[in-house]
Design an enzyme around this catalytic site. Structure first.
Site, PDB file in Angstrom:
ATOM      1  N   LYS A   1       0.856  -1.196   0.000  1.00 41.81           N
ATOM      2  CA  LYS A   1       0.000   0.000   0.000  1.00 41.81           C
ATOM      3  C   LYS A   1       0.889   1.243   0.000  1.00 41.81           C
ATOM      4  O   LYS A   1       1.548   1.539   0.976  1.00 41.81           O
ATOM      5  CB  LYS A   1      -0.909   0.049   1.231  1.00 41.81           C
ATOM      6  CG  LYS A   1      -1.980   1.133   1.073  1.00 41.81           C
ATOM      7  CD  LYS A   1      -2.603   1.588   2.372  1.00 41.81           C
ATOM      8  CE  LYS A   1      -1.879   2.715   3.042  1.00 41.81           C
ATOM      9  NZ  LYS A   1      -1.806   3.987   2.289  1.00 41.81           N
TER      10      LYS A   1
ATOM     11  N   GLY B   1       7.799   4.944   6.983  1.00 40.82           N
ATOM     12  CA  GLY B   1       6.954   6.102   7.263  1.00 40.82           C
ATOM     13  C   GLY B   1       7.327   6.761   8.576  1.00 40.82           C
ATOM     14  O   GLY B   1       8.458   6.628   9.056  1.00 40.82           O
ATOM     15  N   SER B   2       6.349   7.416   9.177  1.00 37.93           N
ATOM     16  CA  SER B   2       6.624   8.209  10.380  1.00 37.93           C
ATOM     17  C   SER B   2       6.608   7.331  11.637  1.00 37.93           C
ATOM     18  O   SER B   2       5.958   6.282  11.657  1.00 37.93           O
ATOM     19  CB  SER B   2       5.567   9.301  10.509  1.00 37.93           C
ATOM     20  OG  SER B   2       4.310   8.695  10.760  1.00 37.93           O
TER      21      SER B   2
ATOM     22  N   GLU C   1      11.034   1.301   9.072  1.00 41.90           N
ATOM     23  CA  GLU C   1      11.995   2.294   8.559  1.00 41.90           C
ATOM     24  C   GLU C   1      11.351   3.649   8.780  1.00 41.90           C
ATOM     25  O   GLU C   1      10.470   4.050   8.019  1.00 41.90           O
ATOM     26  CB  GLU C   1      12.258   2.066   7.057  1.00 41.90           C
ATOM     27  CG  GLU C   1      12.921   0.746   6.694  1.00 41.90           C
ATOM     28  CD  GLU C   1      14.420   0.747   6.983  1.00 41.90           C
ATOM     29  OE1 GLU C   1      14.952   1.750   7.495  1.00 41.90           O
ATOM     30  OE2 GLU C   1      15.056  -0.287   6.699  1.00 41.90           O
TER      31      GLU C   1
ATOM     32  N   CYS D   1      14.224  10.976   4.730  1.00 41.79           N
ATOM     33  CA  CYS D   1      14.375  10.467   6.099  1.00 41.79           C
ATOM     34  C   CYS D   1      15.772  10.733   6.637  1.00 41.79           C
ATOM     35  O   CYS D   1      15.952  10.941   7.827  1.00 41.79           O
ATOM     36  CB  CYS D   1      14.044   8.981   6.135  1.00 41.79           C
ATOM     37  SG  CYS D   1      14.989   8.016   4.947  1.00 41.79           S
TER      38      CYS D   1
ATOM     39  N   GLU E   1      11.577  15.786  14.065  1.00 39.53           N
ATOM     40  CA  GLU E   1      11.836  15.700  12.628  1.00 39.53           C
ATOM     41  C   GLU E   1      11.029  16.800  11.922  1.00 39.53           C
ATOM     42  O   GLU E   1       9.841  16.964  12.189  1.00 39.53           O
ATOM     43  CB  GLU E   1      11.388  14.328  12.103  1.00 39.53           C
ATOM     44  CG  GLU E   1      11.664  14.170  10.621  1.00 39.53           C
ATOM     45  CD  GLU E   1      11.244  12.806  10.065  1.00 39.53           C
ATOM     46  OE1 GLU E   1      10.180  12.303  10.455  1.00 39.53           O
ATOM     47  OE2 GLU E   1      12.001  12.259   9.244  1.00 39.53           O
TER      48      GLU E   1
END
Ligand code: NAD
Length: 519
Positions: A197, A250-251, A272, A306, A408
């Site tokens: 997805k 993602g986050s 990750e 990232c 971040e």
């Protein structure tokens, strides 16, 4: 509607039609690739905005649990077919599959550039990475040797690396083609079927990639792409009984939800996640290189990377000069339209990200930080470019406890902070809950290795930044996640070791318990 947006809409429609993602009778794009077919979603409408103009671009419909279920079923069936082939045949087919991208690279890059708002030159580079990753992992197909363990009994004990079955993958919007190929290639090289997805904000490029790949001889249904929102289609994927492993890019906030979903079903996950990477410049560094490195570290991809070097740590005696030079370099970056070849930095990808980044800058100002350059909308943009543009921004006079120094940012914003000596640099660099990447700029090789060895980061560069290759393991510590992607480590995430014991003695001797050392 601006002319700019009307042109982008028209171009996108053309590209989607050329890839077969034409709209159905209800003008809904065929936004999923399931069991070898392009299928429209039938859930809620997801509206995409043009990052360059801030206007409506296209909408599609959420896939939802029913289509997701079909995708898992297809992957389950195709995985068996895939594993029935010899290992070398799987490798050959992966190579053949990725060659199907030939001749489509430019259209794919253009499609992504419009939807993601990324400069076209970056998108062209990203398409090249798709090929690199498939070729690399195709080579591993027939080299996944097991091991023979010298057990102290008369058994032959060997270990095979067997696939999980069907894995679920979820990717973000900042590098959709890169992350798609980054995870698809090792997953199928290891013998798995996949349901992936993509981010709801960049849904189409992964569908195009999967569709082109399958024409190269991958079994129908081996790779499935379902598009939709996290809480609907994403959650249906993480909660599906037949998914045996989750790989998430993602986050940290979403990563936590994915790991929790995995834990509920007792399946493993790889996460990750984000970063707050320190880029350390010592006073013995070659300053020209360090300035160029600092600029590339944070302003590439408008900071939506990232591994962005969002904390620039500079030794105190050269602090002012480095900050001034990075600021000057930042103000010269060509910010422009994604479609323009000359553009080096485009807009941020979406309204939410824009609000987050600008909010952080405003709160930093209010807390006493100094904006050296940038901080607002860049000058000189063409008419209609009213999207999520932010000038490359350098911020100084930052306290290490400020939000902008800890969280971040995921935007073109770097905070510069001074340090006194090596120990101070390491302390500041590690004063974060993230641990994705970091860099050291110095001409003293002993210092370079000494400092690198003390950084709590999955990737460290010495006199370099952002060198990343599919051959070398990548991943984080702490809130940057766990597990590894790329290289052999990345491949191993997609297999389970199976230990097989074969009695080689003249007669079987089966012990009860641990008693005689034979069992
Ligand atoms: P995000 O976490 O908002 O979304 C990522 C994906 O998770 C999307 O596909 C989203 O739909 C899905 N998702 C969200 N909630 C979900 C749920 N409840 N169940 C299942 N799926 C769900 O991240 P983003 O904003 O798309 O991307 C930016 C983040 O990604 C940054 O933190 C960045 O550092 C990180 N990132 C990390 C790497 C890496 O390799 N470490 C690479 C690229 C981006």
């Amino acid at each position: 509607m601006s002319t700019l947006n009307a042109e982008a809409q028209q171009k996108l429609q053309q590209l989607m039609a050329s890839f077969g993602l034409r709209t159905d009778a209800e003008r809904t794009p065929l936004s999923n690739w399931i069991d070898g077919d392009l299928v429209a979603g039938d859930g809620d409408t997801v509206e995409l905005t043009n990052p360059a103009t801030g206007e409506s671009l296209i909408d599609y419909r959420d896939a939802g649990p029913a289509l997701l279920g079909q995708a898992v079923e297809a992957a389950t069936r195709a995985q068996v077919e895939w594993m029935a082939l010899t290992a070398s045949e799987r490798g050959r087919r992966m190579n053949a599959a990725v060659r199907r991208l030939e001749g489509h690279e430019e259209d794919l890059a253009q499609l992504e550039s419009i939807v993601a708002g990324k400069p076209i030159r970056d998108c062209r580079g990203e398409v090249g990475k798709v090929r690199e990753m498939f070729e690399y992992y195709a080579g591993w197909c027939d080299k996944q040797h097991g091991e023979v363990i010298p057990v102290p009994t008369s058994h032959l004990n060997y270990v095979r690396h067997v696939p999980f079955g069907v894995v679920g993958q979820i990717t973000p919007w900042n590098a959709p083609m890169f992350t798609c190929a980054w995870q698809l290639a090792p997953a199928i090289a290891a013998g798995n079927g996949v349901v992936l997805k993509p981010s709801e904000l960049t849904p189409f490029s992964s569908v195009v990639i999967a569709r082109l790949l399958e024409g190269g001889g991958l079994p129908k249904g081996l790779i499935n792409i379902v598009n939709g929102l996290g809480p609907t289609t994403g959650a249906a994927l993480t909660d599906h009984d037949a998914i045996a492993k989750l790989v998430f890019v993602g986050s940290p906030d979403s990563g936590r939800l994915i790991a929790e979903a995995g834990a509920r079903r007792l399946i493993p996950s790889v996460l990750e996640l984000g970063g707050k990477s320190a880029n350390i410049v010592f006073d013995d560094a070659r300053i020209d290189d360090a300035v160029a490195g600092a600029q590339a570290a944070i302003f590439a991809a408008a900071g939506q990377s990232c591994v962005a070097g969002s904390r620039l740590l500079i030794q105190r005696d050269i602090f002012d000069v480095v900050v001034e030079r990075v600021g000057r370099a930042a103000s010269r970056i060509a910010v422009g339209l994604p479609a323009d070849d000359a553009t080096r930095m485009g807009p941020l990808q979406n309204a939410g990200q824009f609000a987050r980044v600008t909010g952080m800058i405003e709160r930093a100002r209010a807390a006493g930080a100094r904006v050296v350059t940038g901080g607002g909308r860049p000058d000189g943009l063409p008419a209609g470019a009213d999207g999520y543009y932010l000038a490359p921004t350098v911020i100084a006079d930052v306290d290490a406890s400020m939000e902008i120094a800890c969280e971040e940012i995921f935007g073109p914003v770097v905070v510069a902070m001074p340090f006194d000596d090596e120990a101070d640099a390491v302390r500041l660099a590690n004063a974060t809950r993230f641990g994705l990447a970091g860099a050291v700029w110095t001409q003293d090789p002993a210092r370079a290795h000494r400092v690198a060895g003390q950084l709590r980061a999955g990737t460290v560069w010495i006199n370099s930044y952002k060198a990343i290759n599919v051959m070398s393991p990548f991943g984080g510590f702490g809130d940057s996640g766990f597990g590894r992607s790329s290289g052999l480590d990345g491949l191993r995430e997609y297999t389970v070791p199976q230990s097989v014991w074969v009695e080689t003695g003249a007669e079987a001797s089966v012990a009860m318990g641990y008693g005689d050392g034979r069992a």
